[in-house]
Scaffold this active site. Structure first.
Site, PDB file in Angstrom:
ATOM      1  N   GLU A  77     104.934 -20.749  44.978  1.00 31.10           N
ATOM      2  CA  GLU A  77     105.553 -21.953  45.938  1.00 31.10           C
ATOM      3  C   GLU A  77     105.238 -23.219  45.467  1.00 31.10           C
ATOM      4  O   GLU A  77     104.654 -23.938  46.023  1.00 31.10           O
ATOM      5  CB  GLU A  77     104.464 -21.684  47.094  1.00 31.10           C
ATOM      6  CG  GLU A  77     104.661 -20.351  47.764  1.00 31.10           C
ATOM      7  CD  GLU A  77     103.900 -20.052  49.201  1.00 31.10           C
ATOM      8  OE1 GLU A  77     104.332 -19.903  50.390  1.00 31.10           O
ATOM      9  OE2 GLU A  77     102.571 -20.513  48.971  1.00 31.10           O
TER      10      GLU A  77
HETATM   11  C1  ACM Z   1     101.217 -16.327  48.078  1.00 31.16           C
HETATM   12  O1  ACM Z   1     101.200 -15.953  49.325  1.00 31.16           O
HETATM   13  N1  ACM Z   1     102.049 -17.576  48.063  1.00 31.16           N
HETATM   14  C2  ACM Z   1     101.085 -15.655  46.964  1.00 31.16           C
END
Ligand code: ACM
Length: 699
Positions: free
Chosen positions: A322
């Site tokens: 992310e």
């Molecule tokens: C995640 O849940 N961003 C690994």
């Protein structure tokens, strides 16, 4: 190979659950979880009494002896019998003879032999294992076999040989978004060992907290943690505690994103100037390491070098998930760097960063693990990809030559049922992989993310659901009978309390605070029927931050509400027969009458305790649903078809009731819907209507 028990035995178990009991004429059953690779239970027993003693006949070391001592204490507590703790050397006089070939690996790896055999005769139990870890696994099976009846505690006669299906079976705990002290970690490590999980994935840095003491870069924990961090002595203590239980500890320090708290003390390593502060909100934030600066790699090299001495495991998790790219896109210097290096996009830039990181990790004797965003052909093939966005990246990685572990489908904050998670297999039968590729799937990890957990409610999110996933990862693929899993899960859940887990006791404590009284029966009755919202639903209902008190009914209610299964089974039994089964009809009628009563008492309670307002809408729904349920039963019992308008109005009621109230949703709506639909189907009296199985009531 799995063999089924062939002779009926009566295993009377402790505990209040009907699921946990069986009668003498039922099919022979054991209540082992995870189910061993091969198990045969025979009639007869090895009684447990004051003469109980353990002998260790071959390899003997301190770790093994500590494991035996822990098992003895649990056995004593459960049986109420006092016996000698002296570990004998001569098997002849022992009720449990343990024969271990050797200590196993100095640093446990994914190749550690965890196999064991356990043979119980009327005279003696014999546990054999090639390693201490195998013996520890066998001791857990021994404890799970303990049964009791009017004559006392005993072990059924058994022949078990066992080994895991997957070598990597883990639980992630995020201690960053909410702090979890050492005692929470330790009791969860005890529970991991009880269900034969072997990896603790310790998520140690996030936008909301940097949780490890660094002596080389002290501003990391001093400025990034609110004072809530593990000292290096505590890290060593936890790693040793885990090793004692045959559990590897894989640390995760998330880079280049989810990285704000690195920059609170060291803003120069970010891709944009500071200042930075600990983030209180949850989500994805801008602070991102600058992959174009050499000093960033020197810093990470120094940090990893320091931490490598604390975490002996061969693997190191870099996060890698992310990255929002905002700082990278805003920087002219970073754009110029990409151009110079021929890095066509931010994914290529992150791959460059990961390759540099991988070389640093190699230097410190570590292999890289990262979330599936790191998947890139140029990474060394000993990199492990952890799939969280779906199962596809797992097989894609395996095809490219990478090892993989599955977490998609094992996110506990989705507040799904045990049955849902149990059905998720890292390597399903139709997997499209050849043997070499399939061999790269190392296993899976359950994920306990930290947005909505505190030391008070974390256990009830992790347990007992994680035991069902533990079985998926240890036992053969064919071990997939959901009803049987539920039966055994109820037993294991009680046994986990022996270890200090608070998944069963914690909710009551929290309810008393919420209600301001010891008289919490109506709330307990409500919690049987409701489940918490998933993280996403909860955040959409009202945003929580790190500072939000997590003490509402939605933080107390547990996933997999007991009534979901109980009601589904009753409805199935009632609808299966014609004429309708009167016993299940009466049980359903009692249940529906109780809902009407409950609705009234909850409404009265909510008037006195403002924090119970969340229950008010549910109270009204329950009263109406209870009445509708009773009417449906009447139609069905009398073999009548309900009028169309009645059915339409009750289905509309169900739709209203299925929507969440506060942070809760009713777990029983789909079962009631089945009854109402059946009542409206002409000629329904003789129709068999199977339940839809597990289907979440919420959106
Ligand atoms: C995640 O849940 N961003 C690994």
């Amino acid at each position: 190979m799995r063999t089924y028990c062939t002779v009926a035995v009566l295993l009377m178990l402790a505990g209040p659950s009907a699921h946990a009991r069986q009668s003498a004429d039922a099919a022979p059953q054991h209540h082992l979880m995870p189910v061993p690779a091969s198990v045969r239970i025979e009639a007869g027993r090895l009684p447990l009494d004051k003469s109980f003693a353990v002998a260790v006949t071959r390899h003997r070391d301190a770790r093994l002896l500590r494991g035996i001592e822990r098992a003895l204490r649990r056995l004593q507590a459960r049986t109420g019998i006092e016996f000698s703790h002296e570990i004998k050397k001569d098997a002849a006089t022992a009720k449990l003879a343990i024969e271990v070939a050797g200590p196993g690996e100095a640093v446990q790896s994914i190749a550690e032999d965890e196999s064991y055999s356990l043979n119980v005769t009327a005279q003696q139990a014999t546990l054999k294992a090639p390693t201490v870890v195998g013996a520890l696994r066998g001791l857990e099976t021994f404890l799970q076999l303990v049964a009791r009846d009017a004559a006392g505690s005993f072990l059924p006669l058994a022949e078990i040989t066992d080994k895991p299906r997957f070598p990597w079976r883990g639980l992630l705990i995020d201690v960053c978004r909410h702090w979890q002290p050492v005692e929470v970690i330790k009791r969860n490590l005890d529970a991991l060992a009880a269900v034969k999980l072997n990896v603790f994935h310790w998520h140690l840095s996030e936008d909301q907290g940097f949780r490890v003491e660094s002596r080389r870069y002290p501003k990391l924990h001093e400025l990034g943690s609110d004072g809530l961090y593990y000292t290096q002595a505590q890290i060593r203590e936890v790693v040793a505690y885990a090793r004692d239980r045959g559990i590897r500890v894989v640390p995760e320090f998330d880079v280049p994103g989810h990285a704000t708290t690195w920059f609170v003390g060291y803003p120069r390593y970010a891709s944009a100037g500071g200042p930075y502060a600990i983030v209180r909100e949850f989500g994805i934030f801008d602070g991102t390491f600058n992959p174009t600066r050499e000093e960033v790699y020197r810093f990470l090299d120094g940090f990893i070098g320091e931490m490598a001495a604390l975490f002996p495991d061969a693997y190191w998790h870099i996060g890698g998930d992310e990255v929002n790219n905002k700082q990278w896109n805003a920087s002219r210097a970073i754009a110029a760097f990409k151009k110079r290096r021929g890095l066509k996009d931010n994914a290529a830039l992150q791959a460059y960063f990961n390759q540099r990181l991988s070389r640093i990790l190699s230097k410190h004797g570590k292999r890289m693990v990262g979330w599936d965003e790191i998947l890139h052909a140029d990474l060394p093939k000993n990199t492990v990809v952890q799939s969280w966005r779906g199962q596809k990246s797992l097989s894609e990685g395996a095809r490219q030559g990478f090892n993989g572990i599955l977490s998609a489908g094992y996110y506990l904050d989705a507040m799904e049922t045990s049955a849902f998670h149990y059905a998720v297999d890292p390597l399903p039968a139709a997997n499209g992989l050849d043997a070499a590729q399939a061999g790269r799937i190392l296993g899976g990890e359950v994920c306990m993310w930290g947005e909505l957990i505190t030391p008070e409610n974390i256990d009830s999110r992790i347990w007992p659901r994680t035991a069902a996933i533990a079985e998926r990862l240890w036992s053969m693929r064919e071990v997939a009978d959901v009803d049987d899993m539920h039966r055994r899960l109820d037993v294991v859940s009680l046994q986990l309390e022996e270890l200090g887990l608070t998944h069963l006791s914690g909710p009551d404590t929290m309810l008393r605070r919420l209600a301001g009284t010891e008289d919490i029966e109506p709330l307990r009755a409500l919690l049987r029927l409701v489940e918490p919202l998933s993280l996403g639903q909860r955040m959409r209902a009202r945003r929580a931050t790190q500072l939000t008190p997590l003490t509402s009914l939605g933080d107390i209610a547990c996933p997999d509400a007991p009534a979901r299964r109980e009601l589904a089974a009753l409805v199935a039994a009632f609808l299966r027969t014609a004429p309708r089964d009167p016993a299940s009809g009466e049980a359903l009628a009692r249940e529906f009458r109780a809902w009407v009563e409950l609705g009234r008492s909850l409404a009265a309670m909510a008037e006195r305790a403002p924090l119970l307002r969340d229950a008010e809408g549910l109270a009204a729904d329950l009263a109406e649903l209870g009445a509708a349920g009773q009417e449906a039963l009447t139609f069905l019992s009398e073999g009548k078809t309900s009028p169309k308008e009645w059915t339409a109005s009750k289905l509309a009621l169900l739709d209203r009731a299925a929507a969440h109230k506060g942070f809760l949703r009713l777990a029983v709506v789909s079962s009631l819907r089945q009854l109402i639909v059946a009542a409206g189907s002409s000629g329904s009296a003789g129709r068999s209507l199977e339940p839809r199985g597990h289907s979440p009531d919420g959106p």
